[in-house]
Design a protein around this motif. Sequence first.
Motif, PDB file in Angstrom:
ATOM      1  N   ASP A 135      44.605  44.405  55.595  1.00 17.13           N
ATOM      2  CA  ASP A 135      45.719  45.485  55.517  1.00 17.13           C
ATOM      3  C   ASP A 135      46.242  45.532  56.652  1.00 17.13           C
ATOM      4  O   ASP A 135      45.673  45.939  57.826  1.00 17.13           O
ATOM      5  CB  ASP A 135      44.769  46.736  55.094  1.00 17.13           C
ATOM      6  N   ILE A 136      47.679  45.581  56.710  1.00 16.25           N
ATOM      7  CA  ILE A 136      48.279  45.909  57.968  1.00 16.25           C
ATOM      8  C   ILE A 136      48.905  47.262  57.888  1.00 16.25           C
ATOM      9  O   ILE A 136      49.780  47.596  56.873  1.00 16.25           O
ATOM     10  CB  ILE A 136      49.692  45.098  58.113  1.00 16.25           C
ATOM     11  N   GLY A 137      48.741  48.234  58.841  1.00 16.16           N
ATOM     12  CA  GLY A 137      49.225  49.489  58.730  1.00 16.16           C
ATOM     13  C   GLY A 137      50.077  49.505  59.885  1.00 16.16           C
ATOM     14  O   GLY A 137      50.580  48.657  60.562  1.00 16.16           O
ATOM     15  N   GLY A 138      50.586  50.868  60.331  1.00 22.36           N
ATOM     16  CA  GLY A 138      51.636  51.183  61.359  1.00 22.36           C
ATOM     17  C   GLY A 138      50.866  50.817  62.663  1.00 22.36           C
ATOM     18  O   GLY A 138      51.512  50.424  63.578  1.00 22.36           O
ATOM     19  N   GLY A 139      49.646  51.172  62.720  1.00 23.48           N
ATOM     20  CA  GLY A 139      48.916  51.277  64.048  1.00 23.48           C
ATOM     21  C   GLY A 139      47.864  50.005  64.218  1.00 23.48           C
ATOM     22  O   GLY A 139      47.429  49.832  65.314  1.00 23.48           O
ATOM     23  N   SER A 140      47.258  49.637  63.213  1.00 23.01           N
ATOM     24  CA  SER A 140      46.311  48.582  63.162  1.00 23.01           C
ATOM     25  C   SER A 140      46.105  47.779  61.990  1.00 23.01           C
ATOM     26  O   SER A 140      46.905  47.872  60.991  1.00 23.01           O
ATOM     27  CB  SER A 140      44.884  49.492  63.049  1.00 23.01           C
ATOM     28  N   LEU A 141      45.560  46.768  62.106  1.00 21.56           N
ATOM     29  CA  LEU A 141      45.199  45.697  61.042  1.00 21.56           C
ATOM     30  C   LEU A 141      43.643  45.897  60.806  1.00 21.56           C
ATOM     31  O   LEU A 141      42.827  45.852  61.558  1.00 21.56           O
ATOM     32  CB  LEU A 141      45.510  44.460  61.802  1.00 21.56           C
ATOM     33  N   GLU A 142      43.395  46.113  59.432  1.00 22.43           N
ATOM     34  CA  GLU A 142      42.053  46.108  58.968  1.00 22.43           C
ATOM     35  C   GLU A 142      41.622  44.760  58.312  1.00 22.43           C
ATOM     36  O   GLU A 142      42.293  44.164  57.379  1.00 22.43           O
ATOM     37  CB  GLU A 142      41.906  47.333  58.134  1.00 22.43           C
ATOM     38  N   LEU A 143      40.328  44.288  58.482  1.00 19.76           N
ATOM     39  CA  LEU A 143      40.027  43.200  57.628  1.00 19.76           C
ATOM     40  C   LEU A 143      38.408  43.500  57.245  1.00 19.76           C
ATOM     41  O   LEU A 143      37.764  44.166  58.087  1.00 19.76           O
ATOM     42  CB  LEU A 143      39.817  41.942  58.555  1.00 19.76           C
ATOM     43  N   ALA A 144      38.066  42.955  56.287  1.00 21.57           N
ATOM     44  CA  ALA A 144      36.648  43.187  55.783  1.00 21.57           C
ATOM     45  C   ALA A 144      36.357  42.251  54.705  1.00 21.57           C
ATOM     46  O   ALA A 144      37.063  41.530  53.970  1.00 21.57           O
ATOM     47  CB  ALA A 144      36.536  44.339  54.978  1.00 21.57           C
ATOM     48  N   VAL A 145      35.289  41.787  54.627  1.00 16.83           N
ATOM     49  CA  VAL A 145      34.517  40.556  53.917  1.00 16.83           C
ATOM     50  C   VAL A 145      33.223  40.830  53.361  1.00 16.83           C
ATOM     51  O   VAL A 145      32.635  41.645  53.865  1.00 16.83           O
ATOM     52  CB  VAL A 145      34.549  39.332  54.682  1.00 16.83           C
ATOM     53  N   GLY A 146      32.920  40.612  52.105  1.00 16.89           N
ATOM     54  CA  GLY A 146      31.676  40.670  51.483  1.00 16.89           C
ATOM     55  C   GLY A 146      31.540  40.298  49.921  1.00 16.89           C
ATOM     56  O   GLY A 146      32.532  40.236  49.315  1.00 16.89           O
ATOM     57  N   ARG A 147      30.366  40.320  49.465  1.00 13.35           N
ATOM     58  CA  ARG A 147      30.389  40.226  47.832  1.00 13.35           C
ATOM     59  C   ARG A 147      29.938  41.553  47.404  1.00 13.35           C
ATOM     60  O   ARG A 147      30.012  41.775  46.056  1.00 13.35           O
ATOM     61  CB  ARG A 147      29.099  39.318  47.905  1.00 13.35           C
ATOM     62  N   ASP A 148      29.688  42.659  47.912  1.00 10.77           N
ATOM     63  CA  ASP A 148      29.175  44.165  47.182  1.00 10.77           C
ATOM     64  C   ASP A 148      30.411  44.986  47.357  1.00 10.77           C
ATOM     65  O   ASP A 148      31.367  44.438  47.674  1.00 10.77           O
ATOM     66  CB  ASP A 148      28.035  44.541  48.063  1.00 10.77           C
ATOM     67  N   GLU A 149      30.153  46.129  47.030  1.00 13.47           N
ATOM     68  CA  GLU A 149      31.272  46.999  47.245  1.00 13.47           C
ATOM     69  C   GLU A 149      31.535  47.761  48.471  1.00 13.47           C
ATOM     70  O   GLU A 149      32.596  48.099  49.080  1.00 13.47           O
ATOM     71  CB  GLU A 149      30.952  48.386  46.396  1.00 13.47           C
TER      72      GLU A 149
END
Length: 327
Positions: A135-149
């Motif tokens: 996810d690219i926002g105005g101030g930061s880039l978010e990254l996440a990985v996994g099999r669950d919620e």
Amino acid sequence: MRLGVLDVGSNTVHLLVVDAHRGAHPIPMTSEKTILRLAEQLDGKGQLAKPGADQLVRAVAAAKASAKRSGCDDLMAFATSAVREAGNSSEVLDRVRTETGVDLQVLSGEDEARYTFLAVRRWYGWSAGRLLSLDIGGGSLELAVGRDENPDMAFSVPLGAGRLTRTRFKKDPPRRSEVRETTEWLAEQLAPVARKLKRAGEPDRVVATSKTFRTLARLTGAAPSSAGPRARRVLTDAGLRQLIAFISRMSAGDLAELEGVSTSRAHQLVAGALVAEATMRALSLTQLEICPWALREGVILRRLDHTDGTDQASDTGRTGQTGARWS
């Protein structure tokens, strides 16, 4: 029950009101945006200047009134990087609370990544297997990985499209040297996170959210918004490289004339494209799927997880003014 979510981001204040009785698939009833560009109103000391704070207070007050007119039973309000990083964030939050009655909860970057990941998981379901969300926002880039919620790993790095536009580009359009140097710099910044994510294992599905990714996909041939949220949309590395070669030579004014590009975000489109391309390269990705759900939907879904569908929220966890559980 009508649930409202007020998202104070780097570029906009966005109010979303949904019919929460639909549970896993709440129906949007009201969606309103106010363009503020808060991150661009930080002064030399990194504080949100008074004109910016004044605009924020007015926008929050207007959103609260609109939520009330929409029959909203519960309003959850949160702020992301622009307010989070302001040196006077506590004073600004106190002023918003005093003058509007709205208690803005400041999300950490990791919280943003986790809520976004939840939205992606709910959209694609368990059959999607191991997910990687970007996810690219105005101030930061978010990254996440996994099999669950709840993701196994979640990261937030200060590589937002608005931030890079302010700090890396001096001209509009940017000089070729600025584009080249920013591309090299991004590779260095992303390398540590990329190594950690690669060690976590190969994802079964890679998904991107946010307006930046949606716009880039549209400009490379993905279906328009009129095709509906269920239309499959992808962004490829080849298409993105070709797009960058084209848009990096265009001014913000010219970019705003392109179909699918909003006037408020045109000035940061090149930076967003460079972040997207650098992220795909660092993670050895050739294609991303575009998910219509992102941070706001994740916040709504987590709220619904801790309520019985009326107005009784869980009494545990970190809470905002309404008593809604935030973690």
